[in-house]
Design a protein around this motif. Structure first.
Motif, short mmCIF file in Angstrom:
data_model
loop_
_atom_site.label_atom_id
_atom_site.label_comp_id
_atom_site.label_asym_id
_atom_site.label_seq_id
_atom_site.Cartn_x
_atom_site.Cartn_y
_atom_site.Cartn_z
N ALA A 1 40.84 37.37 30.30
CA ALA A 1 39.60 37.64 31.02
C ALA A 1 39.86 37.54 32.52
N LEU A 2 39.59 38.61 33.25
CA LEU A 2 39.71 38.62 34.70
C LEU A 2 38.33 38.39 35.28
N VAL A 3 38.19 37.34 36.08
CA VAL A 3 36.89 36.92 36.59
C VAL A 3 36.78 37.30 38.07
N HIS A 4 35.70 37.97 38.40
CA HIS A 4 35.44 38.34 39.79
C HIS A 4 35.39 37.08 40.67
N PRO A 5 35.98 37.12 41.87
CA PRO A 5 36.03 35.90 42.69
C PRO A 5 34.67 35.40 43.17
N THR A 6 33.65 36.27 43.26
CA THR A 6 32.36 35.82 43.79
C THR A 6 31.17 36.17 42.91
N LYS A 7 31.35 37.02 41.92
CA LYS A 7 30.25 37.44 41.05
C LYS A 7 30.54 37.04 39.61
N PRO A 8 29.51 36.90 38.78
CA PRO A 8 29.72 36.53 37.36
C PRO A 8 30.10 37.73 36.50
N MET B 1 41.47 35.40 45.16
CA MET B 1 42.32 35.73 44.01
C MET B 1 41.47 35.77 42.74
N VAL B 2 41.67 36.78 41.94
CA VAL B 2 40.97 36.90 40.68
C VAL B 2 41.48 35.83 39.71
N GLN B 3 40.55 35.13 39.08
CA GLN B 3 40.90 34.12 38.08
C GLN B 3 41.18 34.81 36.75
N VAL B 4 42.20 34.33 36.02
CA VAL B 4 42.51 34.86 34.70
C VAL B 4 42.38 33.74 33.68
N ASP B 5 41.48 33.93 32.72
CA ASP B 5 41.27 32.95 31.65
C ASP B 5 41.80 33.51 30.34
N ALA B 6 42.20 32.61 29.45
CA ALA B 6 42.64 32.99 28.11
C ALA B 6 41.52 32.74 27.12
N ILE B 7 41.20 33.76 26.34
CA ILE B 7 40.25 33.62 25.23
C ILE B 7 41.07 33.70 23.94
N ASN B 8 41.04 32.64 23.16
CA ASN B 8 41.82 32.61 21.93
C ASN B 8 41.17 33.46 20.84
N ASP C 1 41.47 49.99 39.89
CA ASP C 1 41.07 48.83 40.69
C ASP C 1 40.17 47.93 39.85
N VAL C 2 40.53 46.66 39.78
CA VAL C 2 39.73 45.66 39.07
C VAL C 2 39.43 44.53 40.04
N PHE C 3 38.22 44.49 40.53
CA PHE C 3 37.78 43.43 41.44
C PHE C 3 38.70 43.30 42.65
N GLY C 4 39.15 44.43 43.18
CA GLY C 4 40.01 44.42 44.36
C GLY C 4 41.49 44.33 44.07
N LEU C 5 41.85 44.09 42.81
CA LEU C 5 43.26 44.13 42.41
C LEU C 5 43.60 45.55 41.98
N ASN C 6 44.60 46.13 42.61
CA ASN C 6 45.01 47.48 42.24
C ASN C 6 46.15 47.40 41.24
N PHE C 7 45.93 47.93 40.05
CA PHE C 7 46.94 47.93 39.00
C PHE C 7 47.57 49.31 38.88
N VAL D 1 33.23 40.07 34.56
CA VAL D 1 34.50 39.87 33.87
C VAL D 1 35.00 41.18 33.27
N TYR D 2 36.29 41.42 33.43
CA TYR D 2 37.00 42.42 32.64
C TYR D 2 37.78 41.68 31.57
N VAL D 3 37.90 42.27 30.38
CA VAL D 3 38.75 41.68 29.35
C VAL D 3 39.84 42.67 28.95
N VAL D 4 40.98 42.12 28.57
CA VAL D 4 42.14 42.92 28.18
C VAL D 4 42.38 42.76 26.68
#
Length: 255
Positions: A17-24, A1-8, A98-104, A26-29
């Motif tokens: 921030a969407l973080v790749h499950p195995t690589k460093p 599962m892709v991790q989602v972090d909040a950047i204030n 597709d973002v890190f295997g998540l299809n939007f 990131v996509y940001v929204v």
């Protein structure tokens, strides 16, 4: 599962921030400010892999240019009909990404602005300023009818879908939701929960579509009586949900 972090960012923005499950990677929204994104990337030793934009407002796009300068290979995706010129790969209603295997699925969700899109996956949705927890975006460019139709997009999603909107507006939204639905026990329960979180300076997001279906008046315009609105905002001739929605939005603008 892709991790989602909040950047204030700014006073109440969240840059997701969407973080790749195995690589460093990131996509940001909606990076309205590059500085906190750069700090986040450096802190975690991440590389920026891409940028998703929901609409053209400055607090969602101003950081794009500096991030592109630092990470020129990171593609920028955004709405096809946007006045924001920093978009490299345009997206229209019905497209997918597709973002890190998540299809939007990309859905046009106009109302707040005419170019607004949302990125929808069965697990999570990035809805920018269209849907908020307990509320919806102010109508800067679109019509109430357009925004009510955009709400229908979210109503079709699974109750478990996580809602990642871009502002910490929940406490103010729930004060209005309580006024619009004063006898609703679920609205009061959620209001109390949100107030307790904010007293501890904790974030109220993500919400879920199921939660929003229960408490958000702008998703419930088909369930709210015209008599629940103050006379000044009550539809004159129509009890149609879009007319109730228009009244609710006008009331919230002056609440």
């Amino acid at each position: 599962m892709v991790q989602v972090d909040a950047i204030n960012a700014f006073n109440d923005n969240y840059i997701w921030a969407l973080v790749h499950p195995t690589k460093p990677h990131v996509y940001v929204v909606d990076p309205g400010d590059a500085e906190p994104v750069m700090h986040y990337l450096e802190q975690h030793d991440y590389q920026l892999a891409g940028i998703l934009v929901t609409h053209h407002h400055w607090d969602h796009t101003t950081g794009v240019a500096a991030l592109k300068q630092a990470y020129p290979e990171a593609p920028v995706y955004g709405p096809q009909n946007s006045p924001f010129t920093g978009i490299e790969h345009t997206l229209a209603d019905g497209d997918s990404i597709d973002v890190f295997g998540l299809n939007f699925l990309v859905r046009a969700t106009p109302g707040h602005t005419l170019d607004h899109i949302s990125y929808i996956n069965e697990q999570l949705v990035f809805c920018g300023d269209t849907l908020f927890s307990g509320g919806c975006g102010r109508l800067f460019e679109g019509t109430p009818e357009q925004m009510w139709q955009s709400m229908q997009t979210f109503l079709t999603l699974s109750d478990d879908t996580l809602v990642y909107c871009t502002h910490e507006y929940t406490q103010a939204n729930m004060a209005f939701a309580s006024a619009a639905q004063p006898e609703d026990a679920e609205v009061q329960r959620y209001t109390n929960k949100v107030n307790a979180l904010r007293e501890q300076q904790q974030m109220t997001l993500p919400s879920t579509i199921g939660q929003e279906k229960r408490i958000n008046p702008f998703l419930r315009a088909d369930k709210i009586s015209p008599q629940a609105l103050p006379t000044a905002y009550r539809p004159a001739t129509s009890g149609e949900p879009s007319a109730i929605f228009a009244g609710l939005r006008a009331w919230k603008d002056n609440f």
